[in-house]
Scaffold this motif. Structure first.
Motif, mmCIF file in Angstrom:
data_model
loop_
_atom_site.group_PDB
_atom_site.id
_atom_site.type_symbol
_atom_site.label_atom_id
_atom_site.label_comp_id
_atom_site.label_asym_id
_atom_site.label_seq_id
_atom_site.Cartn_x
_atom_site.Cartn_y
_atom_site.Cartn_z
ATOM 1 N N GLN A 65 -12.523 5.686 6.325
ATOM 2 C CA GLN A 65 -12.563 4.386 6.994
ATOM 3 C C GLN A 65 -12.152 3.261 6.051
ATOM 4 O OE1 GLN A 65 -16.443 3.946 8.679
ATOM 5 N NE2 GLN A 65 -16.162 5.570 10.213
ATOM 6 N N ALA A 66 -12.696 3.283 4.834
ATOM 7 C CA ALA A 66 -12.342 2.235 3.866
ATOM 8 C C ALA A 66 -10.871 2.309 3.486
ATOM 9 C CB ALA A 66 -13.224 2.366 2.626
ATOM 10 N N ARG A 67 -10.342 3.523 3.306
ATOM 11 C CA ARG A 67 -8.929 3.671 2.937
ATOM 12 C C ARG A 67 -8.005 3.176 4.047
ATOM 13 N NH1 ARG A 67 -6.422 9.518 3.049
ATOM 14 N NH2 ARG A 67 -6.479 8.873 5.235
ATOM 15 N N ASP A 68 -8.271 3.586 5.283
ATOM 16 C CA ASP A 68 -7.412 3.164 6.386
ATOM 17 C C ASP A 68 -7.501 1.659 6.615
ATOM 18 O OD1 ASP A 68 -6.770 5.800 6.653
ATOM 19 O OD2 ASP A 68 -8.095 6.159 8.371
ATOM 20 N N ARG A 69 -8.682 1.099 6.460
ATOM 21 C CA ARG A 69 -8.840 -0.329 6.683
ATOM 22 C C ARG A 69 -8.055 -1.147 5.663
ATOM 23 N NH1 ARG A 69 -13.828 -0.152 7.169
ATOM 24 N NH2 ARG A 69 -14.441 -0.638 5.031
ATOM 25 N N VAL A 70 -8.099 -0.773 4.407
ATOM 26 C CA VAL A 70 -7.413 -1.555 3.377
ATOM 27 C C VAL A 70 -5.902 -1.338 3.445
ATOM 28 C CG1 VAL A 70 -7.589 0.192 1.557
ATOM 29 C CG2 VAL A 70 -7.494 -2.230 0.955
ATOM 30 N N THR A 71 -5.431 -0.109 3.756
ATOM 31 C CA THR A 71 -3.986 0.106 3.857
ATOM 32 C C THR A 71 -3.397 -0.640 5.050
ATOM 33 O OG1 THR A 71 -4.472 2.161 5.038
ATOM 34 C CG2 THR A 71 -4.008 2.321 2.685
ATOM 35 N N MET A 72 -4.126 -0.694 6.150
ATOM 36 C CA MET A 72 -3.640 -1.450 7.302
ATOM 37 C C MET A 72 -3.561 -2.936 6.980
ATOM 38 S SD MET A 72 -5.167 -1.553 11.187
ATOM 39 C CE MET A 72 -4.829 0.193 11.391
ATOM 40 N N ARG A 73 -4.565 -3.436 6.279
ATOM 41 C CA ARG A 73 -4.541 -4.862 5.918
ATOM 42 C C ARG A 73 -3.385 -5.171 4.974
ATOM 43 N NH1 ARG A 73 -6.859 -7.372 1.652
ATOM 44 N NH2 ARG A 73 -8.080 -5.525 1.134
ATOM 45 N N LEU A 74 -3.113 -4.276 4.017
ATOM 46 C CA LEU A 74 -2.028 -4.507 3.062
ATOM 47 C C LEU A 74 -0.659 -4.425 3.736
ATOM 48 C CD1 LEU A 74 -3.374 -2.538 -0.033
ATOM 49 C CD2 LEU A 74 -3.127 -5.015 0.188
ATOM 50 N N THR A 75 -0.471 -3.467 4.626
ATOM 51 C CA THR A 75 0.832 -3.359 5.302
ATOM 52 C C THR A 75 1.078 -4.546 6.229
ATOM 53 O OG1 THR A 75 -0.255 -1.933 6.929
ATOM 54 C CG2 THR A 75 0.962 -0.853 5.160
ATOM 55 N N GLU A 76 0.056 -4.996 6.929
ATOM 56 C CA GLU A 76 0.229 -6.183 7.771
ATOM 57 C C GLU A 76 0.523 -7.415 6.930
ATOM 58 O OE1 GLU A 76 -3.309 -6.433 10.036
ATOM 59 O OE2 GLU A 76 -2.736 -4.857 11.476
ATOM 60 N N GLN A 77 -0.120 -7.530 5.789
ATOM 61 C CA GLN A 77 0.166 -8.652 4.893
ATOM 62 C C GLN A 77 1.599 -8.578 4.381
ATOM 63 O OE1 GLN A 77 -2.566 -8.915 1.619
ATOM 64 N NE2 GLN A 77 -1.294 -10.337 0.466
ATOM 65 N N ALA A 78 2.072 -7.372 4.065
ATOM 66 C CA ALA A 78 3.455 -7.215 3.598
ATOM 67 C C ALA A 78 4.451 -7.589 4.693
ATOM 68 C CB ALA A 78 3.681 -5.774 3.146
ATOM 69 N N GLU A 79 4.167 -7.239 5.925
ATOM 70 C CA GLU A 79 5.067 -7.601 7.022
ATOM 71 C C GLU A 79 5.128 -9.109 7.217
ATOM 72 O OE1 GLU A 79 3.552 -5.439 10.297
ATOM 73 O OE2 GLU A 79 4.345 -3.499 9.633
#
Length: 695
Positions: A65-79
Motif C-alpha cells: 500500500q505504501a509503495r503504490d501510494r508513493v509511486t502514484m503520487r510521484l508519477t502524477e507529479q511528473a506528469e
C-alpha cells in the motif's frame, strides 16, 4: 529427551521469538517513517519486517500500500511537471518512482516519453535550421518523423505547414498547375488529335505522350474562347474517350479510357483514416455506397478505415469523412424532483360508553347469590360496570419534502436512467411434487421501489432538445402474508411519460401527479351526536387528510451541438458516374489583347490583327492569348507554311522587345489551316513568335 535436543529446541524458539520481536519493531518504525513522509526509509523498514516474518500478511499489505501510494503520487507529479514544460524535475520524479518500484510501467512510459521529447526537440531544431537554409525536403522528412511518433506536436505541425507552403510553388504539380492556368483561344474543325495537342504543347510548354492504342490521326473539332489550357486538354480527352496520367511536372501521358488501360496506367493511392468520433463501419459503408470503393478495410479495434482507390476518389473520401467524423452532440439535463407530502389528523370529542352492565353484589363471605338474595335486591346491593367517558382532543400535522437534484450529461439519442429508492425482495416458493411430499425451493427477486427517471434526448441543429421523459414514483403500501408463509407486497405506483421539445436553457415543470386521500369516521351517541356543534360533546370524530404530489423540473443545457458545414464543404462536384475527374474551372472574365475581337472566330469570319487590318481566317484557327508575352503580327500563312515557336528571354529594353527573334525550336509540320497569333500589348516583354517560311 536428550539434553542436546532440548538445547536445540530452546535455540529455535529463542530465534523465532527474537525474529518476531525484530519484525514487529521494524514494522512499527516503518509506519512512523511513512507517516513522517520519509517513504523510502519506511519501505526499507517494511522490507526488514517482511524478511524477519515472511509469512506475515499484515507486513506485506502495509508495504504494498505504501509503495503504490508513493509511486502514484510521484508519477502524477511528473506528469504535471511535464505538462508545465519542466522536463528535469519530471525526470527526477520518475526516476525516484522507479527506484521505489522498478516494475512500475507508468513511470517507464513517462521516461520513454521524456526521451522521445528530447529526440523530437533535436529533430525540430534541425528541421528549423534546414527550413532557414531552404532545404525544404530535409525539413519535411524530419517533421514527418516527429509527427509519425506524436501527431499532436503543435510546433512540428505549424512548421510543416510553412514548409508545404514554401515548396508548393516548386513542386511538379504546382508547375503543371501553372501551365494549366495559361489562357488560350483555340478553334479547330476536323483536325487531327496530333495537330491539336501540338498547338497546346507549343502554348503551354507541356509534353504529351500517347499510348500505342491512341489514334492520333483521329479527327476532332474544338472551339474554345477565353478558356485555359486545362479546359482545352480536359474537353479534348472527354470528347475523344481518352484519359490522362501525369508523369512529371510537364509531361502527360494520354491513353484510351477503357477498363484495361485504366488498370494499367491509373495510379492508386492508399490512405488511412483515423476516426475520432464516427464509427468505422458506418464510414466504410458510406465510402462503398458513394464512391463504389471495393478496397476498404475496417479496423474496429483502432476505429480506422484504410482505403485504396484513385487519387480523385481519395480526395472525395477525405471530404466525406470530414463531414461524418464529427463529435456527437451532448446535453446536460438539470433535473429537480420534488415529492411533497402533507398529512392532517384530527381526533376530537367525548367517547361515551356504549353499554352499561348491572350485576348483584356478592356477599362478603363470598357465598353465591341465591333466590332469596335476589328478592332482597335494592340500590345498595346492585353493582354497575362499564360506565366511563373518554375525552379526546388530538391534532397531528405532517409535511415532508423529498428532493432529488441530479445533473445528467447525455449524448444525443442515448438513454439515461436515474433510480432513487430501495430494492424490495420478493420471495417465490416453488414446490416440486415427489414421493416424499415434494421438494420446495425459494427464489428471491428484487423490485425497485422509489423514484425512477428515464430520459432520452434528441438534439436538433436549431439548439432545441427533444426529451423523452418517463417518470415513475412507487411506494410500499403494505405487506400480505400468504398461507405458505411467503410475504407479498402491495406497491403503489404513479407514472408519467411524455415528449418535450425545449430550447437550450428553457425550463419545464411537470406537476399534477397527486395522490389525495380524505377519511372521516367517528363514534357518536345516537340522535344527540348528530346535532351540529353540540354533537361534538356526544361523540368522537376521527378525520384524516393525506396529500402527496410529485413535481418534476427539467432544464436542458447544450454542451456541444453539430455545426452546419460551409456550403463548399457540404456540396461539391464529384465528377461523373464513370469518373471522379472534376471539370476544370475556367475564369469567366479574360482580358482581351489590344486589337483582338471578342466575336467568335469561325469559318468565313474575319479576325482582327494589330492595326485593325483584316486577316482572313481559315476553318481551323488557333488563337493563343498570352497577356505577359509580346507577339509580333504574323503574315498570312498558306497550307505549305511552317510555324516555329521560339521562346526567348525578356529583352532588356523596349527596342529589343519589338525586334523579332528567331531561334531553333520545335516545329509544327503541315498545319494545313493557318494559325493566327494576335499582337500583345506594347508594354509586355517576353517570348516572340514569328512565322518562318519553309525553306
Amino acid at each position: 529427551m536428550k539434553r542436546s535436543d532440548v538445547r536445540a529446541a530452546l535455540a529455535v524458539l529463542t530465534t523465532l521469538a527474537l525474529s518476531g520481536c525484530a519484525g514487529q519493531m521494524a514494522y512499527n518504525d516503518g509506519q512512523k517513517l511513512v507517516a513522517a513522509e520519509q517513504v523510502e526509509a519506511g519501505l526499507l523498514k517494511y522490507r526488514e519486517a517482511i524478511a524477519a516474518e515472511p509469512g506475515n500478511g499484515q507486513y506485506k499489505a502495509a508495504y504494498l500500500q505504501a509503495r503504490d501510494r508513493v509511486t502514484m503520487r510521484l508519477t502524477e507529479q511528473a506528469e504535471r511537471e511535464l505538462a508545465d514544460g519542466r522536463a528535469e524535475p519530471a525526470m527526477q520524479s520518475l526516476r525516484r518512482a522507479l527506484s521505489i518500484d522498478p516494475a512500475n510501467e507508468r513511470a517507464r512510459a513517462g521516461l520513454r516519453l521524456l526521451e522521445a521529447d528530447g529526440r523530437q526537440a533535436i529533430l525540430l531544431a534541425d528541421a528549423q535550421t534546414a527550413f532557414e537554409r531552404k532545404d525544404y525536403e530535409s525539413a519535411r522528412q524530419k517533421l514527418n518523423a516527429i509527427l509519425a511518433e506524436r501527431p499532436a506536436h503543435e510546433a512540428a505541425r505549424l512548421l510543416l505547414a510553412q514548409v508545404v507552403e514554401k515548396t508548393l510553388a516548386a513542386s511538379p504539380d504546382a508547375s503543371l498547375a501553372a501551365a494549366y492556368k495559361l489562357p488560350i483561344n483555340i478553334e479547330f474543325r476536323d483536325a487531327t488529335l496530333k495537330q491539336v495537342f501540338e498547338v497546346i504543347s507549343r502554348r503551354s510548354g507541356l509534353n504529351f505522350l500517347f499510348d500505342k492504342d491512341v489514334k492520333t490521326d483521329q479527327r476532332t473539332s474544338i472551339f474554345l474562347k477565353n478558356s485555359t489550357v486545362e479546359a482545352a486538354v480536359y474537353y479534348l480527352l472527354v470528347s475523344n474517350q481518352l484519359e490522362q496520367q501525369i508523369m512529371d511536372g510537364n509531361t502527360i501521358l494520354v491513353f484510351p479510357n477503357v477498363a484495361a488501360k485504366l488498370k494499367e496506367y491509373q495510379e492508386m493511392t492508399v490512405k488511412t483514416f483515423f476516426l475520432a468520433n464516427a464509427d468505422a463501419k458506418n464510414v466504410a459503408n458510406t465510402l462503398k455506397t458513394i464512391l463504389k470503393s471495393r478496397d476498404v478495410v475496417v479496423d474496429e479495434k483502432l476505429n480506422l478505415v484504410i482505403l485504396r482507390d484513385s487519387p480523385e476518389a481519395v480526395k472525395l473520401a477525405t471530404r466525406l469523412i470530414a463531414l461524418q467524423d464529427v463529435a456527437e452532440p451532448e446535453v446536460v439535463l438539470d433535473v429537480e424532483i420534488l415529492e411533497i407530502k402533507r398529512t392532517r389528523l384530527l381526533d376530537l370529542g367525548i367517547g361515551w360508553p356504549g353499554s352499561v352492565s348491572l350485576a348483584p353484589l356478592t356477599s362478603a363471605s363470598g357465598a353465591g347469590i341465591t333466590i332469596d338474595t335476589l328478592r332482597n335486591l335494592n340500590g345498595g346491593t346492585i353493582g354497575v360496570t362499564g360506565i366511563g367517558a373518554t375525552i379526546t382532543a388530538n391534532k397531528t400535522d405532517g409535511d415532508s419534502n423529498t428532493l432529488a437534484n441530479p445533473r445528467i450529461r447525455v449524448r444525443n439519442r442515448e438513454k439515461a436512467k436515474v433510480v432513487i429508492g430501495d430494492k424490495v425482495p420478493v420471495i417465490t416458493t416453488i414446490i416440486t411434487p415427489g414421493t416424499s411430499g415434494g421438494f420446495a425451493s425459494e427464489s428471491v427477486s428484487y423490485v425497485d421501489v422509489g423514484l425512477t427517471l428515464n430520459v432520452e434526448p434528441t438534439i436538433y441543429l436549431n439548439n432545441e432538445v427533444a426529451i423523452r421523459v418517463a417518470l415513475e414514483v412507487s411506494n410500499l403500501v403494505d405487506s400480505v402474508t400468504t398461507k405458505s408463509g411467503s410475504v407479498a407486497y402491495r406497491i403503489g405506483t404513479r407514472s408519467a411519460t411524455t415528449m418535450l421539445q425545449l430550447k437550450d436553457g428553457e425550463n419545464q415543470v411537470l406537476a399534477g401527479l397527486i395522490s389525495n386521500e380524505d377519511r372521516s369516521n367517528g363514534s357518536k351517541v345516537p340522535f344527540v351526536g348528530s346535532l351540529p356543534i353540540v354533537g361534538r360533546l356526544f361523540g368522537v370524530g376521527h378525520d384524516s387528510s393525506d396529500k402527496n404530489e410529485i413535481v418534476l423540473s427539467i432544464t436542458p443545457h447544450l454542451v456541444r451541438n453539430i455545426q452546419r458545414p460551409a456550403l463548399n464543404a457540404s456540396e461539391f462536384n464529384a465528377g461523373t458516374e464513370g469518373s471522379f475527374r472534376r471539370r476544370p474551372e475556367v475564369p469567366v472574365k479574360v482580358t482581351l489583347l489590344p486589337g483582338q475581337s471578342a466575336a467568335p472566330v469561325g469559318p468565313g469570319a474575319v479576325g482582327s490583327a494589330g492595326g485593325g487590318a483584316p486577316v482572313p481566317v481559315s476553318p481551323n484557327t488557333a488563337t493563343l492569348a498570352t497577356p505577359p508575352t509580346r507577339l509580333t503580327e504574323p503574315a498570312p500563312v498558306t497550307a505549305t507554311t511552317r510555324h516555329t515557336v521560339t521562346p526567348v528571354a525578356a529583352p532588356p529594353d523596349a527596342a529589343a522587345a519589338n525586334a523579332p527573334v528567331q531561334l531553333p525550336s520545335a516545329t509544327l509540320p503541315n498545319l494545313a489551316p493557318a494559325v493566327s497569333l494576335p499582337p500583345a500589348p506594347s508594354s509586355a516583354a517576353g517570348a516572340t513568335v514569328v512565322p518562318i517560311p519553309t525553306p
